[in-house]
Enzyme design. Structure first.
Site, mmCIF file in Angstrom:
data_model
loop_
_atom_site.group_PDB
_atom_site.id
_atom_site.type_symbol
_atom_site.label_atom_id
_atom_site.label_comp_id
_atom_site.label_asym_id
_atom_site.label_seq_id
_atom_site.Cartn_x
_atom_site.Cartn_y
_atom_site.Cartn_z
ATOM 1 N N CYS A 94 25.053 78.652 -31.793
ATOM 2 C CA CYS A 94 23.717 78.576 -32.411
ATOM 3 C C CYS A 94 23.509 77.319 -33.271
ATOM 4 O O CYS A 94 23.344 76.242 -32.718
ATOM 5 C CB CYS A 94 23.440 79.865 -33.176
ATOM 6 S SG CYS A 94 21.673 80.110 -33.464
ATOM 7 N N ARG A 128 10.614 83.167 -34.198
ATOM 8 C CA ARG A 128 12.054 83.233 -33.944
ATOM 9 C C ARG A 128 12.311 83.939 -32.619
ATOM 10 O O ARG A 128 11.558 84.849 -32.230
ATOM 11 C CB ARG A 128 12.762 83.981 -35.085
ATOM 12 C CG ARG A 128 12.681 83.286 -36.422
ATOM 13 C CD ARG A 128 13.648 83.876 -37.422
ATOM 14 N NE ARG A 128 15.023 83.511 -37.138
ATOM 15 C CZ ARG A 128 15.552 82.311 -37.427
ATOM 16 N NH1 ARG A 128 14.837 81.394 -38.020
ATOM 17 N NH2 ARG A 128 16.806 82.051 -37.129
ATOM 18 N N HIS A 194 25.506 85.034 -30.435
ATOM 19 C CA HIS A 194 26.370 85.556 -31.504
ATOM 20 C C HIS A 194 26.871 86.921 -31.044
ATOM 21 O O HIS A 194 26.744 87.293 -29.893
ATOM 22 C CB HIS A 194 25.562 85.783 -32.786
ATOM 23 C CG HIS A 194 24.909 84.591 -33.379
ATOM 24 N ND1 HIS A 194 25.552 83.767 -34.265
ATOM 25 C CD2 HIS A 194 23.644 84.096 -33.280
ATOM 26 C CE1 HIS A 194 24.714 82.833 -34.691
ATOM 27 N NE2 HIS A 194 23.546 83.007 -34.099
HETATM 28 N N1 GLN Z 1 18.910 77.492 -38.113
HETATM 29 C C1 GLN Z 1 18.930 77.590 -36.717
HETATM 30 C C2 GLN Z 1 17.709 78.232 -36.101
HETATM 31 O O1 GLN Z 1 17.125 79.156 -36.662
HETATM 32 C C3 GLN Z 1 20.226 78.271 -36.320
HETATM 33 C C4 GLN Z 1 20.300 79.718 -36.700
HETATM 34 C C5 GLN Z 1 21.586 80.372 -36.252
HETATM 35 O O2 GLN Z 1 22.665 79.750 -36.258
HETATM 36 N N2 GLN Z 1 21.494 81.656 -35.934
HETATM 37 O O3 GLN Z 1 17.340 77.810 -35.017
#
Ligand code: GLN
Length: 253
Positions: A94, A128, A194
């Protein structure tokens, strides 16, 4: 006895949604396969030689952590780049995956310069991309599935010639539109998954161990492990991710 050295980069800053569990899975499976492992936690400012590292693991992080990590690592980017070209293994999740590319433009418009190790860039979207994901991974023939949890604002776009880690079957993947997930370049694997990822996908854990051994001219001689529990977890995850209820709960790009 075969052995590898793993650098765990910034464990206090890069550890979202159980990413640290990937290290536990790597160490435990290595032990079961009779591979000795040395884990070196690397913290900001630490002096470390990437030439000594066989496998570099970096977990996910918030935008603010990514900024700090990028600044620290950029001082070492040429050393990192030559290790990558030589075949060092990188497994990045990520926020760290985003840093492998040229840049990440955050939701507030800030540009975080990447390490330019692989040909991709990332820009934050307005929503998101969250939920359980299943991908069809082309590291093997026939392909195998990988299952994990994604939660990112960044939308990643792969440059010409860069191979995705897999095709999205369920979930959003790199950008929610082109159905690609993750990226593979030489022995570098980047992914949005993840979970932690490796415990539920033991074939990927073994793949990383095998590549790290090969990098140092050592053979991977797999033990005959009973993976039935891991397979049950993997299959239960696919069932859950595919259920209508779960899909309603996931956000859409
Ligand atoms: N900050 C990044 C995003 O939101 C990565 C987030 C994460 O590692 N889950 O895209």
């Amino acid at each position: 006895m075969a052995g590898i050295k793993i650098y765990h980069l910034y464990p206090d800053h890069l550890n979202l949604y159980g990413d640290r569990g990937n290290m536990i899975a790597l160490c435990r499976r290595a032990e079961w396969h009779n591979i000795s492992i040395e884990v070196v936690p690397v913290r900001p400012g630490d002096k470390m030689a990437f030439s000594q590292c066989d496998l570099l693991f970096m977990g996910g992080g918030q935008d603010s952590d990514q900024q700090m990590v990028a600044e620290d690592l950029k001082k070492r980017s040429s050393e990192l780049s030559s290790a990558v070209e030589d075949g060092m293994v990188i497994f990045a999740v990520c926020g760290s995956y985003q840093l492998l590319g040229s840049h990440y433009i955050t939701g507030s418009g800030e540009k975080i310069g990447g390490l330019e190790l692989i040909n991709l860039y990332t820009e934050a979207g307005t929503k998101r991309l969250i939920g359980n994901a299943v991908i069809n991974c082309s590291l093997w023939y026939p392909t195998k599935t990988l299952v994990g949890f994604e939660n990112h604002a960044g939308k990643t776009y792969l440059g010409p010639g860069l191979k995705p880690l897999g095709q999205v079957m369920i979930g959003h993947g790199n950008n929610g539109t082109d159905k690609t997930e993750g990226a593979v370049y030489k022995n570098v694997i980047g992914t949005y998954l993840h979970g932690s990822l490796l415990p539920k996908n033991p074939w990927l854990t073994d793949f990383l161990l095998e590549k790290a051994l090969a990098y140092r001219g050592q053979d991977f001689i797999p033990a005959n492990l009973d993976d039935s529990l891991e397979e049950q977890a993997h299959n239960a995850f696919i069932k859950l991710a595919g259920s209508k209820k779960h899909k309603r709960m996931s956000t859409r790009a």
